[in-house]
Motif scaffolding. Structure first.
Motif, PDB file in Angstrom:
ATOM      1  N   ASN A 338      -8.265 -51.015 -10.082  1.00  0.00           N
ATOM      2  CA  ASN A 338      -6.993 -50.947  -8.603  1.00  0.00           C
ATOM      3  C   ASN A 338      -8.195 -52.575  -7.713  1.00  0.00           C
ATOM      4  OD1 ASN A 338      -4.900 -48.377  -8.564  1.00  0.00           O
ATOM      5  ND2 ASN A 338      -7.332 -47.571  -9.597  1.00  0.00           N
ATOM      6  N   ASP A 356      -1.673 -65.211  -4.139  1.00  0.00           N
ATOM      7  CA  ASP A 356      -1.098 -65.118  -5.472  1.00  0.00           C
ATOM      8  C   ASP A 356      -1.140 -65.710  -6.075  1.00  0.00           C
ATOM      9  OD1 ASP A 356       0.912 -63.940  -3.241  1.00  0.00           O
ATOM     10  OD2 ASP A 356       2.139 -65.691  -3.313  1.00  0.00           O
ATOM     11  N   VAL A 359      -4.113 -63.016  -7.434  1.00  0.00           N
ATOM     12  CA  VAL A 359      -3.345 -61.538  -7.649  1.00  0.00           C
ATOM     13  C   VAL A 359      -2.321 -61.418  -8.847  1.00  0.00           C
ATOM     14  CG1 VAL A 359      -1.500 -60.182  -7.319  1.00  0.00           C
ATOM     15  CG2 VAL A 359      -3.157 -60.751  -5.866  1.00  0.00           C
ATOM     16  N   ALA A 360      -1.714 -62.665  -9.743  1.00  0.00           N
ATOM     17  CA  ALA A 360      -1.229 -63.231 -10.626  1.00  0.00           C
ATOM     18  C   ALA A 360      -2.287 -62.826 -11.963  1.00  0.00           C
ATOM     19  CB  ALA A 360      -0.219 -64.035 -10.773  1.00  0.00           C
ATOM     20  N   THR A 363      -3.942 -58.948 -12.488  1.00  0.00           N
ATOM     21  CA  THR A 363      -2.240 -58.344 -13.476  1.00  0.00           C
ATOM     22  C   THR A 363      -2.088 -58.633 -14.160  1.00  0.00           C
ATOM     23  OG1 THR A 363      -1.453 -58.120 -10.555  1.00  0.00           O
ATOM     24  CG2 THR A 363       0.031 -57.660 -12.572  1.00  0.00           C
ATOM     25  N   GLY A 364      -2.470 -59.585 -14.792  1.00  0.00           N
ATOM     26  CA  GLY A 364      -2.163 -59.592 -16.609  1.00  0.00           C
ATOM     27  C   GLY A 364      -3.290 -59.104 -17.200  1.00  0.00           C
ATOM     28  N   ARG A 365      -4.367 -58.961 -16.391  1.00  0.00           N
ATOM     29  CA  ARG A 365      -5.876 -58.111 -16.716  1.00  0.00           C
ATOM     30  C   ARG A 365      -5.210 -57.152 -16.744  1.00  0.00           C
ATOM     31  NH1 ARG A 365      -9.289 -62.196 -18.740  1.00  0.00           N
ATOM     32  NH2 ARG A 365      -8.667 -64.032 -18.862  1.00  0.00           N
ATOM     33  N   VAL A 367      -5.686 -55.101 -14.099  1.00  0.00           N
ATOM     34  CA  VAL A 367      -5.361 -54.460 -12.522  1.00  0.00           C
ATOM     35  C   VAL A 367      -4.561 -54.078 -11.962  1.00  0.00           C
ATOM     36  CG1 VAL A 367      -6.645 -55.334 -10.246  1.00  0.00           C
ATOM     37  CG2 VAL A 367      -7.445 -56.200 -12.330  1.00  0.00           C
ATOM     38  N   ASP A 368      -4.523 -52.889 -11.266  1.00  0.00           N
ATOM     39  CA  ASP A 368      -2.931 -52.496 -10.689  1.00  0.00           C
ATOM     40  C   ASP A 368      -3.516 -52.958  -9.155  1.00  0.00           C
ATOM     41  OD1 ASP A 368      -1.769 -51.306  -9.078  1.00  0.00           O
ATOM     42  OD2 ASP A 368      -2.015 -48.636  -9.640  1.00  0.00           O
ATOM     43  N   CYS A 369      -2.332 -54.181  -8.376  1.00  0.00           N
ATOM     44  CA  CYS A 369      -2.489 -54.954  -7.201  1.00  0.00           C
ATOM     45  C   CYS A 369      -1.409 -54.398  -6.272  1.00  0.00           C
ATOM     46  CB  CYS A 369      -2.478 -55.772  -7.779  1.00  0.00           C
ATOM     47  SG  CYS A 369      -3.994 -56.708  -8.226  1.00  0.00           S
ATOM     48  N   SER A 370      -0.716 -53.256  -6.847  1.00  0.00           N
ATOM     49  CA  SER A 370       0.534 -52.348  -6.488  1.00  0.00           C
ATOM     50  C   SER A 370       0.471 -51.955  -5.003  1.00  0.00           C
ATOM     51  CB  SER A 370       1.931 -52.255  -6.918  1.00  0.00           C
ATOM     52  OG  SER A 370       0.560 -50.793  -7.236  1.00  0.00           O
ATOM     53  N   ARG A 376      -4.714 -58.290   1.665  1.00  0.00           N
ATOM     54  CA  ARG A 376      -3.490 -58.228   1.076  1.00  0.00           C
ATOM     55  C   ARG A 376      -2.376 -59.669   2.416  1.00  0.00           C
ATOM     56  NH1 ARG A 376       0.995 -54.041  -1.608  1.00  0.00           N
ATOM     57  NH2 ARG A 376       2.688 -54.963  -1.569  1.00  0.00           N
TER      58      ARG A 376
END
Length: 382
Positions: A338, A356, A359-360, A363-365, A367-370, A376
């Protein structure tokens, strides 16, 4: 095509269950010495285990000391004398010295007897130019290895500039000792993360491009990129990080009994290293000393996370734009990992495009970035 074959077998003598004696033969090895259409001699060998399964097979040029005297003598009568290694590979030195050197680099010299073909092998047909051939013909071996390591990372003109700084006669390619100047390990990983300005400087300023320093460099851990002027600076910077990493690993081993699931933690940290879509380079800290460097560069308190880094309770990232540190990130190990913080220098929010992009990548690796994290866009840092 004339060939000479030597077959070795085991003989097993015994008595069957019904009382009858038997003798059985099992293949052990077959060696074939053959003269190729080119006039060279090659040895083909197959070896079997006692269970009858073939263990391995291989081929190599004649001159090997492991073949029997009987096979060598018979081959000499039928095939003539075996050519010397230098006759087959005139641009190389003694064969025994090649076995401990960089195999991918030295393989470009095999069965090559002219500089144009060597240039194509080293740099590819798409980069082949007459001025590159001239530079290769005059370059010192170590300079040639460094230039080959830079292929594809810099323009061909820069490669030629580097080669020209190591001007020597073409006879250097045939000196018995030149191969010893080439290191065993790869230099390219240390160059791949450097920015364009540093690469340009390294092609122009060859201070520190010596066999000893480059050999040391290839054995070291790849260091986070910084802007450098010379090969000597690259060596010293990498050596410092490598020494700190070794000391950190010693501390980690002493704390190993208290760290759980180390394999998963190391795997997560390795997966978080890479390059974003917009070209930012992401590195994962593995030793506390890296946090000190990042803290000084970004003017933040990331160095206070040393204990969490050692015990695997946090992953810490440094994000570089060229040779400049632009952001740090804190990730809580998973599964799934996370994102906790993503901040620029002085703990400021990043521009939206950089934010961005990172974060992209994360996310592709996996990792929960939500969730909510410091840095942020649209959120306020706590």
């Amino acid at each position: 095509m004339v060939s000479v074959t030597e077959s070795l077998s085991w003989r097993v003598v015994g008595t069957s269950p019904n009382g009858k004696p038997y003798t059985r033969w099992f293949p052990s090895a077959i060696t074939v010495l053959r003269r190729l259409p080119t006039g060279r001699q090659a040895i083909f060998r197959r070896v079997w285990s006692r269970s009858g399964q073939r263990r391995f097979g291989f081929a190599f040029y004649a001159g090997d000391e492991t073949i029997s005297d009987a096979l060598r003598d018979l081959a000499g009568e039928l095939l003539g004398p075996a050519p010397h290694f230098l006759e087959m590979h005139p641009l190389l030195g003694e064969h025994d010295r090649l076995t401990i050197q960089h195999q991918t680099f030295t393989r470009n010299f095999w069965r090559v007897d002219n500089i144009p073909d060597l240039t194509r092998n080293l740099f590819g047909a798409s980069r082949y130019r007459k001025d590159l051939v001239k530079a290769v013909a005059r370059a010192r071996p170590l300079g040639l290895f460094a230039a080959w390591s830079m292929r594809g990372l810099v323009p061909t003109d820069w490669v030629i500039t580097l080669l020209q700084r190591h001007t020597a006669t073409a006879e250097d390619h045939r000196l018995d000792g030149w191969v010893r100047q080439v290191p065993q390990s790869d230099l390219r990983p240390h160059l791949r993360g450097l920015d364009e300005v540093t690469l340009r400087r390294l092609t122009r300023n060859v201070t520190g491009l010596t066999s000893q320093q480059i050999r040391d460099l290839t054995w070291m851990q790849v260091a986070p990129p910084v802007r450098l002027r010379t090969w000597e600076e690259l060596h010293d910077h990498t050596a410092r990080i490598d020494n700190l990493a070794r000391r950190a690993r010693q501390r980690m081993r002493s704390a190993g009994s208290e760290v759980h699931d180390r394999a998963r933690i190391d795997s997560e940290r390795s997966a978080l290293t890479g390059i974003t879509e917009r070209g930012l380079r992401v590195f994962t800290a593995t030793e506390p000393e890296t946090l000190l460097d990042w803290g000084r560069a970004a003017r933040n308190c990331i160095s206070s996370y040393e204990q969490g880094l050692l015990y695997g309770t946090v992953h810490l990232l440094g994000i570089y734009d060229g040779g400049a540190l632009v952001a740090n990130a804190e990730i809580e190990p998973g599964p799934p990992p996370n994102l906790r913080q993503l901040l620029g220098r002085f703990n400021k929010h990043l521009p939206r495009e950089q934010h961005d992009d990172i974060v992209a990548f994360l996310t592709g690796r996996g990792v929960d970035c939500s969730g909510t994290y410091e840095g942020r866009i649209g959120c306020t840092a706590a």
